[in-house]
Design a protein around this motif. Sequence first.
Motif, PDB file in Angstrom:
ATOM      1  N   MET A  45       0.809  -1.215   0.000  1.00  0.00           N
ATOM      2  CA  MET A  45       0.000   0.000   0.000  1.00  0.00           C
ATOM      3  C   MET A  45       0.841   1.264   0.000  1.00  0.00           C
ATOM      4  O   MET A  45       0.515   2.232  -0.687  1.00  0.00           O
ATOM      5  N   VAL A  46       1.895   1.282   0.784  1.00  0.00           N
ATOM      6  CA  VAL A  46       2.736   2.480   0.902  1.00  0.00           C
ATOM      7  C   VAL A  46       4.109   2.181   0.287  1.00  0.00           C
ATOM      8  O   VAL A  46       4.886   1.406   0.847  1.00  0.00           O
ATOM      9  N   PRO A  47       4.398   2.746  -0.874  1.00  0.00           N
ATOM     10  CA  PRO A  47       5.675   2.457  -1.523  1.00  0.00           C
ATOM     11  C   PRO A  47       6.855   3.018  -0.727  1.00  0.00           C
ATOM     12  O   PRO A  47       6.771   4.087  -0.139  1.00  0.00           O
ATOM     13  N   ASN A  48       7.930   2.260  -0.708  1.00  0.00           N
ATOM     14  CA  ASN A  48       9.188   2.699  -0.085  1.00  0.00           C
ATOM     15  C   ASN A  48       9.053   3.013   1.398  1.00  0.00           C
ATOM     16  O   ASN A  48       9.714   3.924   1.912  1.00  0.00           O
ATOM     17  N   ALA A  49       8.200   2.277   2.089  1.00  0.00           N
ATOM     18  CA  ALA A  49       8.120   2.436   3.543  1.00  0.00           C
ATOM     19  C   ALA A  49       9.456   2.060   4.154  1.00  0.00           C
ATOM     20  O   ALA A  49      10.227   1.263   3.589  1.00  0.00           O
TER      21      ALA A  49
ATOM     22  N   ALA B 100       3.959   7.706   7.952  1.00  0.00           N
ATOM     23  CA  ALA B 100       2.618   8.248   8.178  1.00  0.00           C
ATOM     24  C   ALA B 100       2.272   9.274   7.094  1.00  0.00           C
ATOM     25  O   ALA B 100       1.157   9.277   6.551  1.00  0.00           O
ATOM     26  N   ARG B 101       3.237  10.126   6.760  1.00  0.00           N
ATOM     27  CA  ARG B 101       2.992  11.127   5.714  1.00  0.00           C
ATOM     28  C   ARG B 101       2.814  10.457   4.344  1.00  0.00           C
ATOM     29  O   ARG B 101       1.974  10.873   3.549  1.00  0.00           O
ATOM     30  N   ALA B 102       3.607   9.429   4.085  1.00  0.00           N
ATOM     31  CA  ALA B 102       3.476   8.704   2.817  1.00  0.00           C
ATOM     32  C   ALA B 102       2.107   8.027   2.723  1.00  0.00           C
ATOM     33  O   ALA B 102       1.476   8.009   1.660  1.00  0.00           O
ATOM     34  N   ALA B 103       1.630   7.475   3.847  1.00  0.00           N
ATOM     35  CA  ALA B 103       0.315   6.843   3.861  1.00  0.00           C
ATOM     36  C   ALA B 103      -0.785   7.865   3.588  1.00  0.00           C
ATOM     37  O   ALA B 103      -1.739   7.590   2.843  1.00  0.00           O
ATOM     38  N   ALA B 104      -0.652   9.060   4.164  1.00  0.00           N
ATOM     39  CA  ALA B 104      -1.634  10.111   3.927  1.00  0.00           C
ATOM     40  C   ALA B 104      -1.650  10.522   2.454  1.00  0.00           C
ATOM     41  O   ALA B 104      -2.710  10.799   1.886  1.00  0.00           O
ATOM     42  N   LYS B 105      -0.483  10.539   1.846  1.00  0.00           N
ATOM     43  CA  LYS B 105      -0.405  10.872   0.419  1.00  0.00           C
ATOM     44  C   LYS B 105      -1.093   9.812  -0.425  1.00  0.00           C
ATOM     45  O   LYS B 105      -1.817  10.125  -1.384  1.00  0.00           O
TER      46      LYS B 105
END
Length: 226
Positions: free
Chosen positions: A45-49, A170-175
Amino acid sequence: MPSWNIHTAHVECLLAEEGADALGIRDVDAFLLGNLAPDIYVGYMVPNATTRIDYKLTHFTLRNHIPVPRCDEFWDFYCVNPKGYGASEVTDLVRGAWCHLVCDHVYNAHTRAWLQRIGVKPGEEARIGKQADFADFGRTLDISLVPEVTDAVLGQCEAFPQYRIAGEDARAAAKVAAGIVEQNRVNHIEGAPKYRLLTAEFFETARAEAHMTMVEGLRRLACAPC
């Protein structure tokens, strides 16, 4: 497996029909992010976590055909006695993560039962059909909420008892969530789609059960002594 448009729609329904105060939710952004949190580190779901955590651990389940998360175990570990892990209260992020697992549990349990009922065995037909039907159902939903990752939200991410959620993740997930909201607007489906394996009644039954389970649990937490 419900995708983030379905999880977001559940949050919006909870807030619209019950209200944040009645459910004990003080930080809507933290609650919304919590409803996405169990998927942040699973790898798709979140790339490059910054890290990856096995789905079995994030969702309290086994990786098998249509896994059913054990949301009751998350409840027992992180909602019943927050002081057991050193917290003064159950945070809104934790409440949201529990709701995510409830949602996954209910929809996936219903999917298992439905496919067995219509005689579709585990395999490519089931995988492709259910994924397409969930995708179509998700696009019927009107959603608009995207979590704002404030300092208060980051504090709850840092204190998340199951595992730490890094601020950049968290910011990447929001994006990603913002992109999904936009995709739902652009690719919105009016009316009931022509489902392949599931039905509109199936989704309404699962949606209603998940909603009521979340309402009952959140109200219980709201009434619990600090």
